[in-house]
Design a protein around this motif. Structure first.
Motif, mmCIF file in Angstrom:
data_model
loop_
_atom_site.group_PDB
_atom_site.id
_atom_site.type_symbol
_atom_site.label_atom_id
_atom_site.label_comp_id
_atom_site.label_asym_id
_atom_site.label_seq_id
_atom_site.Cartn_x
_atom_site.Cartn_y
_atom_site.Cartn_z
ATOM 1 N N ARG A 124 43.268 33.200 26.057
ATOM 2 C CA ARG A 124 43.448 31.840 25.557
ATOM 3 C C ARG A 124 44.589 31.127 26.268
ATOM 4 N N GLU A 125 45.606 31.871 26.634
ATOM 5 C CA GLU A 125 46.785 31.250 27.257
ATOM 6 C C GLU A 125 46.625 31.049 28.751
ATOM 7 N N TYR A 126 45.968 32.021 29.419
ATOM 8 C CA TYR A 126 45.959 31.985 30.885
ATOM 9 C C TYR A 126 44.585 31.760 31.502
ATOM 10 N N GLY A 127 43.500 31.887 30.725
ATOM 11 C CA GLY A 127 42.187 31.592 31.276
ATOM 12 C C GLY A 127 41.322 32.820 31.496
ATOM 13 N N GLY A 128 40.228 32.592 32.258
ATOM 14 C CA GLY A 128 39.209 33.634 32.447
ATOM 15 C C GLY A 128 39.566 34.705 33.436
ATOM 16 N N LEU A 129 40.634 34.525 34.208
ATOM 17 C CA LEU A 129 41.192 35.566 35.071
ATOM 18 C C LEU A 129 42.663 35.716 34.720
ATOM 19 N N VAL A 130 43.050 36.892 34.254
ATOM 20 C CA VAL A 130 44.437 37.132 33.834
ATOM 21 C C VAL A 130 44.984 38.292 34.641
ATOM 22 N N HIS A 131 46.129 38.078 35.279
ATOM 23 C CA HIS A 131 46.757 39.119 36.092
ATOM 24 C C HIS A 131 47.789 39.877 35.269
ATOM 25 N N LEU A 132 47.669 41.200 35.273
ATOM 26 C CA LEU A 132 48.645 42.060 34.606
ATOM 27 C C LEU A 132 49.317 42.935 35.654
ATOM 28 N N ARG A 133 50.623 42.792 35.771
ATOM 29 C CA ARG A 133 51.379 43.640 36.705
ATOM 30 C C ARG A 133 51.987 44.790 35.916
ATOM 31 N N ILE A 134 51.333 45.925 35.968
ATOM 32 C CA ILE A 134 51.791 47.114 35.256
ATOM 33 C C ILE A 134 52.044 48.186 36.311
ATOM 34 N N TRP A 135 53.281 48.359 36.666
ATOM 35 C CA TRP A 135 53.628 49.224 37.797
ATOM 36 C C TRP A 135 53.016 50.613 37.621
ATOM 37 N N PRO A 136 52.387 51.145 38.668
ATOM 38 C CA PRO A 136 52.312 50.647 40.056
ATOM 39 C C PRO A 136 51.042 49.847 40.347
ATOM 40 N N GLU A 137 50.326 49.390 39.301
ATOM 41 C CA GLU A 137 49.026 48.759 39.501
ATOM 42 C C GLU A 137 49.090 47.246 39.334
ATOM 43 N N HIS A 138 48.109 46.591 39.979
ATOM 44 C CA HIS A 138 47.782 45.198 39.680
ATOM 45 C C HIS A 138 46.412 45.203 39.005
ATOM 46 N N GLN A 139 46.334 44.621 37.822
ATOM 47 C CA GLN A 139 45.072 44.591 37.080
ATOM 48 C C GLN A 139 44.697 43.154 36.785
ATOM 49 N N VAL A 140 43.394 42.839 36.909
ATOM 50 C CA VAL A 140 42.889 41.507 36.610
ATOM 51 C C VAL A 140 41.848 41.636 35.501
ATOM 52 N N VAL A 141 42.062 40.922 34.394
ATOM 53 C CA VAL A 141 41.134 40.915 33.269
ATOM 54 C C VAL A 141 40.191 39.733 33.456
ATOM 55 N N VAL A 142 38.889 40.007 33.480
ATOM 56 C CA VAL A 142 37.883 38.990 33.796
ATOM 57 C C VAL A 142 37.051 38.730 32.546
ATOM 58 N N THR A 143 37.064 37.485 32.065
ATOM 59 C CA THR A 143 36.293 37.141 30.858
ATOM 60 C C THR A 143 35.430 35.897 31.049
ATOM 61 N N GLU A 144 35.397 35.327 32.240
ATOM 62 C CA GLU A 144 34.527 34.181 32.511
ATOM 63 C C GLU A 144 33.160 34.719 32.924
ATOM 64 N N PRO A 145 32.073 34.395 32.182
ATOM 65 C CA PRO A 145 30.774 35.017 32.469
ATOM 66 C C PRO A 145 30.341 34.937 33.923
ATOM 67 N N GLU A 146 30.499 33.769 34.533
ATOM 68 C CA GLU A 146 30.055 33.626 35.926
ATOM 69 C C GLU A 146 30.839 34.556 36.848
ATOM 70 N N LEU A 147 32.146 34.695 36.574
ATOM 71 C CA LEU A 147 32.965 35.561 37.416
ATOM 72 C C LEU A 147 32.692 37.032 37.145
ATOM 73 N N VAL A 148 32.355 37.368 35.899
ATOM 74 C CA VAL A 148 31.999 38.752 35.588
ATOM 75 C C VAL A 148 30.754 39.153 36.361
ATOM 76 N N ARG A 149 29.753 38.293 36.377
ATOM 77 C CA ARG A 149 28.542 38.603 37.138
ATOM 78 C C ARG A 149 28.826 38.653 38.634
ATOM 79 N N GLU A 150 29.656 37.754 39.114
ATOM 80 C CA GLU A 150 30.021 37.787 40.532
ATOM 81 C C GLU A 150 30.685 39.119 40.873
ATOM 82 N N LEU A 151 31.547 39.589 39.984
ATOM 83 C CA LEU A 151 32.241 40.843 40.227
ATOM 84 C C LEU A 151 31.272 42.029 40.211
ATOM 85 N N LEU A 152 30.469 42.132 39.150
ATOM 86 C CA LEU A 152 29.663 43.334 38.925
ATOM 87 C C LEU A 152 28.351 43.337 39.701
#
Length: 472
Positions: free
Chosen positions: A59-87
């Motif tokens: 809700r705060e950051y949108g359909g792509l949310v970046h989480l920097r959790i050392w040592p990883e970079h993680q992106v949470v994808v919740t926009e349907p079009e982008l989920v299909r593009e990814l998968l």
């Protein structure tokens, strides 16, 4: 409501092309919550309420949310079009999160669930025909027979009937029949406990940095659960091999052993056992969890239950459903689809990692980026589903507004869509129709709505019990 075509309800066809988005510079990341020095505080927040925390960030950051959790970079994808593009479009650049694969492999071995790359493609292509819609229809009599036997033991008039335990046992019976042509027995009761123990243990270990060996004293339940399941499968495999092939029943084990006999190098017996384990666990748990939530939705929505019962009564006229009846039960189908929207059995897809740089939504993301897809957040997004927490099966009616592609995909999408998707929907439709023939479910007086608990699959936090009334 228009969805993906009925012949492939979780299909992986290519999305329509759209104009490319402006590219962000290499090294830039989507917006996300402040991580601090290590980002481990984000992990603590997610551990307390995973889906609630991810929803707040969406809700705060949108359909792509970046989480920097050392040592990883993680992106949470919740926009349907982008989920299909990814998968779908980028599927060949993704592997499943290594830690999850390691944990699952302790139970599933090197099955189609845990394999990657060429080994996965070989397994998937070999197994796909056995799970095609036409092949699945052959199991309808076994499913109906198991349901009739189970429901004959259920007691109408009970104000506090353990429906979750009942559906779990029925799901176990169904998968034993489809996999081994074996009815439920005392061993299956032990297997129910074993499945619970290994699932709980696996969920707990998923977020450990390493897995302590199973001989540790506190891992007795997991150790015993693995032993029970392996011995159960081993007994069935050995008994079948001791039977002349011309006398084998036409079940899933026969098809797996045929692969072994035709090509023992590519399909050693251990590979057969591994696929049996995955089919047994996944086929049992997904259906049982979904039917449990469906029973709650029926009890909590009497009008929807009455409409589905009237449809079942009119179509079946009291007889057992056949494969040809299933397409004539749209109310039942829609009630299951809406249940899968509200309570997807797997509310969070297995995390993926990119093996090479990819571009997603205009962001140029480097190799080794991790991607999470919380399906339940998309299923509960009011943009796609008005009043998202309301049970409204009519969302899936043919004349309802179209659902955006990718907004509803309870068993995934893309080439790694659930192999047993048709089997699961067939099983649940048959069982739901036969339940509606025999019972009316109601919420016991004073009962609060069940609270979902996530442990790889999603179940009520306490076993669901409902008031059942037998129908004449």
């Amino acid at each position: 409501m228009k969805t993906t075509p009925a012949q492939c309800p979780f299909g992986a066809d290519q999305p329509a092309s759209t104009p490319p988005l402006p590219l962000h510079p290499v090294g830039a990341w989507p917006p996300g919550p402040p991580a601090g020095v290590t980002g481990w505080g984000l992990l603590r927040r997610m551990a307390g309420d995973l889906l609630g925390t991810l929803d707040g960030w969406r809700r705060e950051y949108g359909g792509l949310v970046h989480l920097r959790i050392w040592p990883e970079h993680q992106v949470v994808v919740t926009e349907p079009e982008l989920v299909r593009e990814l998968l779908v479009q980028h599927h060949d650049a993704l592997i499943r999160w290594e830690r999850a694969v390691h944990v699952f492999a302790q139970i599933h071995g090197h099955s189609v669930l845990t394999s990657e790359g060429a080994p996965w493609r070989v397994k998937r292509q070999a197994l796909q025909p056995a799970f095609a819609p036409r092949e699945v229809q052959a199991f309808v009599p076994d499913i109906a027979d198991a349901a009739a036997g189970a429901f004959a033991r259920w007691r109408g008039g009970e104000k506090d009937w353990p429906v979750e335990n009942g559906f779990t046992s029925l799901g176990m019976d169904v998968i034993l029949r489809m996999l081994f042509s074996s009815a439920i027995d005392a061993d299956a009761r032990l297997a129910e406990r074993a499945v619970h123990d290994v699932v709980v243990a696996g969920n707990g270990e998923m977020y450990w940095p390493v897995t302590p060996p199973d001989w540790m004293p506190w891992k007795r339940a997991k150790r015993e659960g693995k032993r029970v399941l392996r011995e159960l499968i081993g007994r069935h495999v050995q008994a079948r091999l001791a039977t002349p092939r011309e006398h084998w029943p036409e079940d899933l084990l026969a098809r797996l052993l045929a692969l072994h006999l035709d090509n023992p190098h590519a399909w050693p017996l251990q590979a057969v056992r591994d696929e049996c384990m995955t089919t047994f666990l996944a086929g049992h748990e997904t259906a049982a969890a979904t039917l449990t939530w469906w029973a709650w939705c029926m009890a909590d929505n009497p009008a929807a239950q009455a409409a589905a019962q009237a449809e079942v009564d009119g179509v079946l006229q009291g007889r057992v459903p056949t494969a040809q009846d299933l397409t004539a039960l749209p109310h039942v189908t829609r009630s299951l689809q809406e249940t899968l929207r509200l309570y997807p059995a797997a509310p969070l897809l297995l995390t993926r990692r990119s093996t090479r740089p990819i571009t997603l939504g205009g962001w140029q993301l480097p190799a080794r980026t991790m991607f999470s897809v919380p399906l339940q957040l998309m299923h509960h997004d009011p943009r796609w589903f008005p009043e998202p927490l309301a049970f409204r099966p009519e969302r899936f009616a043919g004349d309802a507004p179209a659902i955006p592609r990718g907004a509803w995909m309870p068993l995934g999408t893309g080439p790694r869509v659930c192999l047993g998707q048709h089997l699961a929907m067939t099983e649940m439709t048959v069982i739901a129709a036969m339940f509606l023939q025999r019972f009316t479910a109601a919420v016991p007086a004073g009962m609060a709505p069940p609270r979902p608990a996530f442990a790889i699959t999603q179940r009520p936090a306490t076993p669901l019990r409902l008031h059942l009334t037998a129908r004449t």
